[in-house]
Scaffold this motif. Structure first.
Motif, mmCIF file in Angstrom:
data_model
loop_
_atom_site.group_PDB
_atom_site.id
_atom_site.type_symbol
_atom_site.label_atom_id
_atom_site.label_comp_id
_atom_site.label_asym_id
_atom_site.label_seq_id
_atom_site.Cartn_x
_atom_site.Cartn_y
_atom_site.Cartn_z
ATOM 1 N N PRO B 42 0.814 -1.215 0.000
ATOM 2 C CA PRO B 42 0.000 0.000 0.000
ATOM 3 C C PRO B 42 0.853 1.273 0.000
ATOM 4 O O PRO B 42 1.929 1.315 0.601
ATOM 5 N N LEU B 59 11.690 1.980 0.011
ATOM 6 C CA LEU B 59 11.905 0.884 -0.932
ATOM 7 C C LEU B 59 11.350 1.194 -2.319
ATOM 8 O O LEU B 59 11.873 0.719 -3.329
ATOM 9 N N GLU B 60 10.288 1.979 -2.377
ATOM 10 C CA GLU B 60 9.609 2.243 -3.655
ATOM 11 C C GLU B 60 9.926 3.628 -4.206
ATOM 12 O O GLU B 60 9.413 4.000 -5.270
ATOM 13 N N PHE B 61 10.759 4.376 -3.484
ATOM 14 C CA PHE B 61 10.939 5.795 -3.815
ATOM 15 C C PHE B 61 11.512 6.004 -5.219
ATOM 16 O O PHE B 61 10.957 6.742 -6.039
ATOM 17 N N THR B 62 12.604 5.314 -5.512
ATOM 18 C CA THR B 62 13.270 5.494 -6.801
ATOM 19 C C THR B 62 12.342 5.129 -7.953
ATOM 20 O O THR B 62 12.207 5.858 -8.947
ATOM 21 N N ARG B 63 11.659 4.008 -7.775
ATOM 22 C CA ARG B 63 10.778 3.521 -8.830
ATOM 23 C C ARG B 63 9.564 4.448 -8.993
ATOM 24 O O ARG B 63 9.107 4.695 -10.119
ATOM 25 N N LYS B 65 9.404 7.662 -8.417
ATOM 26 C CA LYS B 65 9.808 8.881 -9.124
ATOM 27 C C LYS B 65 9.904 8.614 -10.625
ATOM 28 O O LYS B 65 9.545 9.451 -11.439
ATOM 29 N N ARG B 75 8.722 10.355 0.481
ATOM 30 C CA ARG B 75 8.925 9.058 1.136
ATOM 31 C C ARG B 75 8.856 9.242 2.641
ATOM 32 O O ARG B 75 8.981 10.365 3.153
ATOM 33 N N ALA B 77 10.815 8.800 4.992
ATOM 34 C CA ALA B 77 11.939 9.461 5.665
ATOM 35 C C ALA B 77 11.828 10.987 5.596
ATOM 36 O O ALA B 77 12.396 11.687 6.436
ATOM 37 N N GLN B 82 11.091 6.972 10.826
ATOM 38 C CA GLN B 82 11.803 6.045 11.722
ATOM 39 C C GLN B 82 11.744 6.547 13.170
ATOM 40 O O GLN B 82 11.555 5.771 14.108
ATOM 41 N N ARG B 94 1.888 5.942 11.909
ATOM 42 C CA ARG B 94 1.260 6.087 10.584
ATOM 43 C C ARG B 94 0.361 7.325 10.561
ATOM 44 O O ARG B 94 0.395 8.122 9.626
#
Lengths: 391, 391
Positions: B42, B59-63, B65, B75, B77, B82, B94
């Motif tokens: 999600p 984990l999905e940030f690069t993809r 973008k 993202r 961060a 954290q 959350r």
């Protein structure tokens, strides 16, 4: 062997709720698990300590009575839904339907999971039903501990997975290299071609899957990139396969990383350190350890070797940029997590992946993933596939 | 060609909401459509009339973008997740994360779809964000009208579908009959074997699917029964295939009914009347007609021939016991509906199935399904596959 729903009874008791309610199709694994009914359109399951009841459309009524694990099945027509629908908009008719259904079973308060649909919850609240979110994910926690039968389902899916990985590795081994590109039977060997071979092999073994990762070079440096186009020699190729048995609906999950030809020194170091990280994770893995303990064992190896991790730098885009593992069952990602903040103890019957990896766009990516079950005195590794690298 | 989100701007305006919010993985087609990002975990999409912004894990940030249609990607961060997670339980962390994300974009009120996760909604409300359900399913309504490119995607999936149906029909035609059971290459020809042939053919044509229906005899009398076991001669075999193109993610959908050998008189009548019902539906199908008009045309044929329908008897378990059709696109079942209470007018660009059928455990089942697009002056039938019956 039926799962033990005692923890759900306790959660209902603690929340002072009459029942646990689900409104979802069977792609929501909590629904499939609790109802035992595989339907592609949403339906409602009500769990109480006394019984499990389903509410389904007329279309699914016969099959729900026959196939589900429910003690009783109701259909829309039992509550004059057509009449409700004729006199109201869809949302109002739905709210009336659900409220009457709960009323029949004397349920005035329900516990639901985090992703319960808001419209249903607001509608029930408007009808005086108390709706509270189960922040503890009790059904997910119950699902995390597999029965012996569920462990066998995962093992069977893993057997199919290994056949598929073998088919992929065989293609890459048989390929020739021309101008730095892998060729097979005269054509460039693409990520798509290898995935097709994997997926056909899985189908022939009774499994399906939505996605497979066959990612080469820079693609391999992005953990969830599925990969595309011709595979190149001397670059890392990550193959991550996570099939689902079509009959049992249980998953497996495994990753290997190959190089056709010669890996660069940097990529070979990625591989060597990742094997160390894998060993370190297994050394830490036992009942009583937490998912975080296992994850930290992996981070220690990487950080000691000088690579960044999300623990040492939460915004790093290279190094170890994901968690160490996850539960596998009806979902390919489920509880328990093997990651930061996973502070619950691992228990016998937990099925988890262990999948350290390193990523850098200039070097490629390496990930090695096995799937195991935690046992009384450690763990049993289901994975029976070699850790080959340069082919 | 980008879809037209004007209706969403209007819905936000009418609801006095700052933005439209999604919290779902890409298996929720509204999410895939709005974000243009295919992720299996999600993530959050925020649509405002000015921009579309995603919030994803590291984990999905690069993809995200690279691949999404979003104007900006954030993202976890970026909001010190954290740290939030270290100091709070998952749910609280959350809620804080999402509230800060919305705050950055000045969003104090959101519209969401009916199945928006309750925990997220309750958490945002606790942080003072107004969350209202869009009962009109505005994104689904936008998705119902296909662009020319989307129509081509469905047609391409239908081409693959026809190849798969051909493979299935060929198997049944080539089978021999022994003791009333179909045999192929010496073994009983099972539902599972035919499904495997269908699914391998689809894979070779770039499509996948989770389920296929190859249901014989009494199984065929239960509309959503997938079928299992040996196929028998002289009984109806319903084959319903609804593949998804793995690249474009668009579906097709088609059903044919076969009998190997001789149909009973009752089954042949089921078939003849269902062909009449199919023709009646097409006669009624044009822009300006409602889905209900088309459905009633089918019910008229069946009721005139003396069969019960859900219109004449809402609790019938035999006869015509489902709706006439549904939209097809990123979901295999989506708007617009061709059924009772479908009172919105059909419009050019709507892609729908037309699938009348009759069911009776003592006779079997017959269903015939084509897929079409509504055009300015009627409809165009994508389906180029014969209506064979006895093979």
């Amino acid at each position: 062997m039926e799962p033990d729903f005692g923890a759900l009874d306790d959660a209902l008791d603690a929340a002072d709720a009459d029942g646990y309610l689900l409104d979802a199709d069977a792609s929501t694994s909590d629904q499939l698990y609790l109802s035992g009914f595989d339907a592609s359109d949403p339906f409602v399951s009500l769990y109480t300590p006394d019984e499990t009841v389903l509410l389904v459309s007329g279309l699914e009524f016969t099959r729900a009575k026959r196939e589900s694990r429910a003690d009783a099945v109701r259909r829309y027509a039992d509550y004059d839904y057509q009449e409700k629908r004729a006199n109201n908009d869809t949302a109002t008719a739905r709210d009336l339907l659900y409220a009457e259904f709960l009323d029949e079973f004397g349920v005035e308060s329900v516990l639901v999971n985090e992703r319960f649909p808001l419209a249903t919850a607001d509608g029930l609240r408007d009808h005086g039903v108390s709706v509270d979110v189960d922040d503890d994910d009790t059904v997910g926690t119950i699902r995390a501990t597999k029965t012996a039968a569920e462990v066998e389902h995962v093992k069977a899916a893993q057997d199919a997975n290994e056949a598929a990985m073998r088919a992929a590795q065989t293609l890459i081994e048989a390929a020739t290299v021309r101008d730095g590109v892998l060729h097979y039977e005269g054509d460039p060997l693409t990520s798509e071609r290898v995935k097709e071979e994997i997926e056909v092999t899985l189908l022939r073994h009774g499994c399906s899957l939505d996605e497979t990762i066959v990612a080469c070079g820079e693609s391999a440096s992005i953990p969830h990139d599925r990969g595309s186009g011709p595979l190149r020699a001397d670059e890392t190729i990550i193959i991550d396969i996570f099939p689902r048995d079509k009959e049992t609906k249980y998953h497996a999950d495994m990753t290997r990383t190959f190089v056709k030809g010669d890996a660069t020194d940097e990529a070979r170091e990625f591989y060597d350190i990742t094997r160390e990280a894998l060993d370190a994770a297994f050394d830490a893995l036992e009942p009583g350890a937490t998912g975080e303990d296992v994850h930290h064992a992996v981070c220690d190896v990487y950080e000691d070797a000088g690579y960044p991790t999300l623990r040492s730098d939460p915004s790093t885009e290279t190094g170890y940029i994901h968690s160490t593992g996850h539960g596998v069952g009806l979902d390919v990602h489920e509880a328990p997590s093997v990651s930061t903040n996973a502070t619950d103890e691992l228990e016998p019957g937990h099925v988890v992946t262990i999948e350290p990896g390193l990523y850098d766009p200039d070097i490629g990516g390496v990930r090695l993933e096995d799937i195991v079950v935690v046992t009384e005195d450690g763990y049993e590794n289901f994975t029976d596939y070699p850790l080959d690298f340069e082919l």
